[in-house]
Every structure is written in C-alpha cells, then in structure tokens.
Scaffold this motif. Structure first.
Motif, PDB file in Angstrom:
ATOM      1  N   PRO A 100       0.823  -1.214   0.000  1.00  0.00           N
ATOM      2  CA  PRO A 100       0.000   0.000   0.000  1.00  0.00           C
ATOM      3  C   PRO A 100       0.863   1.273   0.000  1.00  0.00           C
ATOM      4  CG  PRO A 100       0.014  -1.032   2.160  1.00  0.00           C
ATOM      5  CD  PRO A 100       0.731  -1.954   1.238  1.00  0.00           C
ATOM      6  N   ASN A 101       0.306   2.308  -0.609  1.00  0.00           N
ATOM      7  CA  ASN A 101       1.034   3.568  -0.687  1.00  0.00           C
ATOM      8  C   ASN A 101       0.349   4.678   0.102  1.00  0.00           C
ATOM      9  OD1 ASN A 101       3.046   2.554  -2.345  1.00  0.00           O
ATOM     10  ND2 ASN A 101       1.826   2.920  -4.201  1.00  0.00           N
ATOM     11  N   VAL A 102       1.176   5.661   0.488  1.00  0.00           N
ATOM     12  CA  VAL A 102       0.657   6.805   1.252  1.00  0.00           C
ATOM     13  C   VAL A 102       1.036   8.068   0.498  1.00  0.00           C
ATOM     14  CG1 VAL A 102       0.826   8.043   3.451  1.00  0.00           C
ATOM     15  CG2 VAL A 102       0.979   5.546   3.431  1.00  0.00           C
ATOM     16  N   GLU A 162       3.132  16.404  -4.396  1.00  0.00           N
ATOM     17  CA  GLU A 162       2.640  15.155  -3.797  1.00  0.00           C
ATOM     18  C   GLU A 162       3.653  14.030  -4.033  1.00  0.00           C
ATOM     19  OE1 GLU A 162      -1.707  13.968  -3.864  1.00  0.00           O
ATOM     20  OE2 GLU A 162      -0.845  12.403  -5.143  1.00  0.00           O
ATOM     21  N   PHE A 163       4.002  13.370  -2.953  1.00  0.00           N
ATOM     22  CA  PHE A 163       4.893  12.201  -3.032  1.00  0.00           C
ATOM     23  C   PHE A 163       4.089  10.965  -2.636  1.00  0.00           C
ATOM     24  CE2 PHE A 163       7.859  15.657  -2.623  1.00  0.00           C
ATOM     25  CZ  PHE A 163       9.003  15.260  -3.303  1.00  0.00           C
ATOM     26  N   VAL A 164       4.125   9.958  -3.452  1.00  0.00           N
ATOM     27  CA  VAL A 164       3.458   8.703  -3.114  1.00  0.00           C
ATOM     28  C   VAL A 164       4.536   7.723  -2.670  1.00  0.00           C
ATOM     29  CG1 VAL A 164       1.976   6.830  -3.944  1.00  0.00           C
ATOM     30  CG2 VAL A 164       1.645   9.161  -4.795  1.00  0.00           C
ATOM     31  N   VAL A 165       4.463   7.340  -1.412  1.00  0.00           N
ATOM     32  CA  VAL A 165       5.526   6.481  -0.866  1.00  0.00           C
ATOM     33  C   VAL A 165       4.946   5.194  -0.288  1.00  0.00           C
ATOM     34  CG1 VAL A 165       7.028   8.449  -0.313  1.00  0.00           C
ATOM     35  CG2 VAL A 165       5.477   7.561   1.432  1.00  0.00           C
ATOM     36  N   ASP A 166       5.805   4.214  -0.171  1.00  0.00           N
ATOM     37  CA  ASP A 166       5.416   2.939   0.419  1.00  0.00           C
ATOM     38  C   ASP A 166       5.007   3.146   1.885  1.00  0.00           C
ATOM     39  OD1 ASP A 166       5.776  -0.199  -0.019  1.00  0.00           O
ATOM     40  OD2 ASP A 166       6.448   0.307   2.010  1.00  0.00           O
ATOM     41  N   PHE A 167       4.042   2.374   2.332  1.00  0.00           N
ATOM     42  CA  PHE A 167       3.545   2.490   3.710  1.00  0.00           C
ATOM     43  C   PHE A 167       4.690   2.373   4.722  1.00  0.00           C
ATOM     44  CE2 PHE A 167       1.497   1.042   7.606  1.00  0.00           C
ATOM     45  CZ  PHE A 167       0.403   1.896   7.691  1.00  0.00           C
ATOM     46  N   ARG A 168       5.619   1.446   4.460  1.00  0.00           N
ATOM     47  CA  ARG A 168       6.752   1.250   5.383  1.00  0.00           C
ATOM     48  C   ARG A 168       7.614   2.510   5.490  1.00  0.00           C
ATOM     49  NH1 ARG A 168      10.102  -3.686   3.339  1.00  0.00           N
ATOM     50  NH2 ARG A 168       9.302  -2.837   1.417  1.00  0.00           N
ATOM     51  N   GLU A 190      -2.806   0.211   7.134  1.00  0.00           N
ATOM     52  CA  GLU A 190      -2.174  -0.535   6.051  1.00  0.00           C
ATOM     53  C   GLU A 190      -3.179  -1.441   5.341  1.00  0.00           C
ATOM     54  OE1 GLU A 190       1.144  -2.770   7.451  1.00  0.00           O
ATOM     55  OE2 GLU A 190       1.992  -3.042   5.461  1.00  0.00           O
ATOM     56  N   THR A 191      -4.152  -1.925   6.118  1.00  0.00           N
ATOM     57  CA  THR A 191      -5.110  -2.890   5.560  1.00  0.00           C
ATOM     58  C   THR A 191      -6.338  -2.223   4.938  1.00  0.00           C
ATOM     59  OG1 THR A 191      -6.049  -3.073   7.767  1.00  0.00           O
ATOM     60  CG2 THR A 191      -4.450  -4.769   7.115  1.00  0.00           C
ATOM     61  N   ASP A 192      -6.407  -0.916   5.038  1.00  0.00           N
ATOM     62  CA  ASP A 192      -7.571  -0.204   4.516  1.00  0.00           C
ATOM     63  C   ASP A 192      -7.147   0.682   3.344  1.00  0.00           C
ATOM     64  OD1 ASP A 192      -9.855   1.195   4.041  1.00  0.00           O
ATOM     65  OD2 ASP A 192     -10.012   2.098   6.040  1.00  0.00           O
ATOM     66  N   ASP A 193      -7.121   0.096   2.161  1.00  0.00           N
ATOM     67  CA  ASP A 193      -6.670   0.812   0.969  1.00  0.00           C
ATOM     68  C   ASP A 193      -7.475   2.076   0.716  1.00  0.00           C
ATOM     69  OD1 ASP A 193      -4.618  -0.819   0.457  1.00  0.00           O
ATOM     70  OD2 ASP A 193      -5.581  -1.974  -1.161  1.00  0.00           O
TER      71      ASP A 193
END
Lengths: 172, 167
Positions: B1-3, B12-18, B37-40
């Motif tokens: 998932p991305n944030v 805007e930066f789209v980054v990995d959840f980690r 993380e589990t709620d896209d």
C-alpha cells in the motif's frame, strides 16, 4: 559544563555573522559553509542543543566561547554522561559511585593530564577506606575544587589529603 | 500500500507504507486520520500534509528512507567513554550527506527533526558535530564565520568555568 554555567547578563542574540572583512574571513576551513553561505549560526537553538551532546567536553567548551548564543545553547544542552556524574558528585551520600567517579577522572586525565586532577583521582580511590560521612564530605570538596581554577583545585586536593588523614585517624 | 505526502510547495509524493511509517510524525497523523495498512480506501482518499518540508528536502528524506526501510531497529549507544553521545554514520550515509552544502544539511536536519526520523537526524547531528570536533574556539569561529559578541571579561569568566576540562 551544562547547566552549571549559570548565565551571563545579556540575552542571547540571533545568528551573528561576522561583518568584518579581514583575511580570516577568506580562510574558511570547510567547503560546505563556503558553498551555501549558511553556517552553524543559522541552525535554530532547539536543534543546536541537540547537536551539542554529540561533542566532547573540550569541544563543548571551545564552542561555548565563540559567542553568547552558543554559550547559552551549550549551557542548556543535554549533559553528557560525564557531566551528569560530575553534577551528582556533590549529592551522593554513601560513596557508592566511587567506581563511576574513577572512570570519570580517568577520562579527564586522558583529555587534560592535569596534575591536580590526577591528585584528586588518587584521593577518590582512597575513599573506599573511609566512612560514608567522610566520603561525602570529601566528595563535596572535590566537587568544589574541580569546578574551580587550577590553583584552587590544587589547594583543595591538599585539603583533601588532610581530610583523608583525619578520617583514617577517626577509624583507627 | 502507498501513502500520499504533500509538501509545503504542494508537491505530492506517493511512498510505500513502510517508508511513511519511518516518520513518527507521519505515523501519528495517519493514526489520527484512521489510515491503516489494511484499509486501501483510507490510504487512497487521504493525503498527509507536511507544511514544514519542501519538495527538494522531501525528495532527499525519501531517498534516505528508501535505503534504510529494511534496517533493523538500531540500539543507539548513548554515550562513549568520554561522555559524548555517539552515532556511527554508515559509509552509505556519509556518502549521502557528503555533497550537501551546509544550508541543505541544515534544512535536512530540520525536516528530520520535524518528521521525527531518528536515524537521519542522528546521522546529520553526528556529521555536524564531526565538523566542530577537535577545533579550537577561534578555528570554529573562523570556519563558521561567527562574530563573537562576548566581552573579554565574559570570555575569561567562561574560560574559568570550563578550565577544569581544558589543557
């Protein structure tokens, strides 16, 4: 070091860049500061206080004397382990921290090699044989002595010698 | 998932959840916004505003995080033998910070502090401390172009207070 500094009368001012145009200004040591025009004085106080604990005692002392702002930042910055031990020297009642003091003095010896400190260290080591009350009294004296000048320390070390002799007589 | 992270200059930066979770500040904001993380859906519909970080600095922060995202949590050695707080800066980190001019280093440090990314903050603090280490006061003043506003009497007073640890 640390909070033992107290404070000078004037308030810290905001970043100060030298305005003098002497030859020293042209001899910048680190190219990073040359490239950006930004220097240590551009770092906000709260961040500066977080950097200072990464410096050793002598580095902190040298930084403190560069300007009022860094003097005050150094005084407010977190104490290093040695400074904390130093601050606690006067309040330990039972002399249980003698081994910690020993480490502390070894560190100081490494950095300065000062006779008065070495002499004080010998006093500390001899404390193991004294009563807690005497230990405390001696530690108080050491604390006062080693935050004072070299001569005052030497004088205090000599007083400690007397104090130790007295305590040995009491125990005998 | 991305944030999605949005900087002060609306980039805007789209980054990995980690990677997002490496910042304590971002983690807290995600919790406050019920992003998990589990709620896209929650991740897609929200973005995290970071008003204290610019696009250029954010890019550097993400570059650092990308490299360190799989690192084991590090146990910091708080004090060395001489009482300093110490942090070992890895070779990669040294290389990463090597070419940053001082102003950029300060900005990066400010961002690491605001985002609460301890590893990056420690790297930069140690790097700056290393620049000061071993220099006399006049060398520090010269290097950083510091104008001393202390009087001679005040300097003497400070020297007296710190004399016990000097040569």
């Amino acid at each position: 070091m640390g909070n033992n500094h107290g404070s000078l009368k004037k308030e810290a001012t905001q970043p100060q860049h030298s305005t003098t145009n002497n030859s020293k200004d042209e001899k910048k040591i680190d190219s990073r500061t040359e490239q950006s025009g930004k220097t240590l004085v551009d770092i906000p106080d709260d961040l500066m206080r977080k950097i200072i604990p990464y410096l050793g005692l002598i580095d902190r002392s040298n930084l403190a004397v560069t300007c009022r702002r860094f003097y005050e930042a150094e005084a407010k910055a977190g104490n290093s382990k040695n400074s904390e031990i130093w601050d606690s020297v006067g309040i330990d009642e039972k002399g249980k921290k003698v081994s910690m003091y020993k480490c502390f003095f070894e560190d100081v010896d490494d950095e300065s090699g000062r006779y008065s400190i070495m002499r004080t260290k010998r006093m500390i080591l001899s404390l193991k044989k004294t009563t807690p009350a005497t230990t405390n009294a001696v530690i108080q004296r050491i604390f006062r002595a080693t935050t004072a000048t070299k001569m005052e320390k030497l004088e205090a070390a000599m007083q400690l010698n007397d104090c130790h002799s007295e305590s040995q007589s009491e125990e005998d | 998932p991305n944030v999605k992270l949005v900087t002060s200059d609306n980039e805007e930066f789209v980054v990995d959840f980690r990677i997002a979770k490496m910042s304590v500040t971002v983690s807290r904001l995600m919790e406050a916004m019920n992003m998990s993380e589990t709620d896209d859906a929650s991740l897609l519909s929200n973005s995290i505003p970071l008003p204290n970080v610019t696009k250029a600095v954010m890019a550097r922060v993400i570059e650092w995080c990308e490299k360190h995202k799989n690192d084991e949590p590090k146990e910091e050695k708080e004090n060395d033998k001489r009482g300093r707080t110490t942090h070992v800066v890895s070779d990669w980190d040294k290389e990463f910070l090597k070419n940053d001019e001082f102003g950029r280093l300060c900005q990066l440090m400010g961002a690491a502090n605001y985002l609460e990314i301890k590893g990056l903050f420690n790297d930069i603090s140690q790097t700056i401390a290393n620049m000061i280490h071993g220099k006399k006061s006049d060398e520090i003043a010269e290097m950083f172009n510091i104008h001393c506003d202390l009087t001679e009497a005040e300097k003497k007073e400070i020297r007296k207070k710190t004399a016990w640890c000097e040569d």
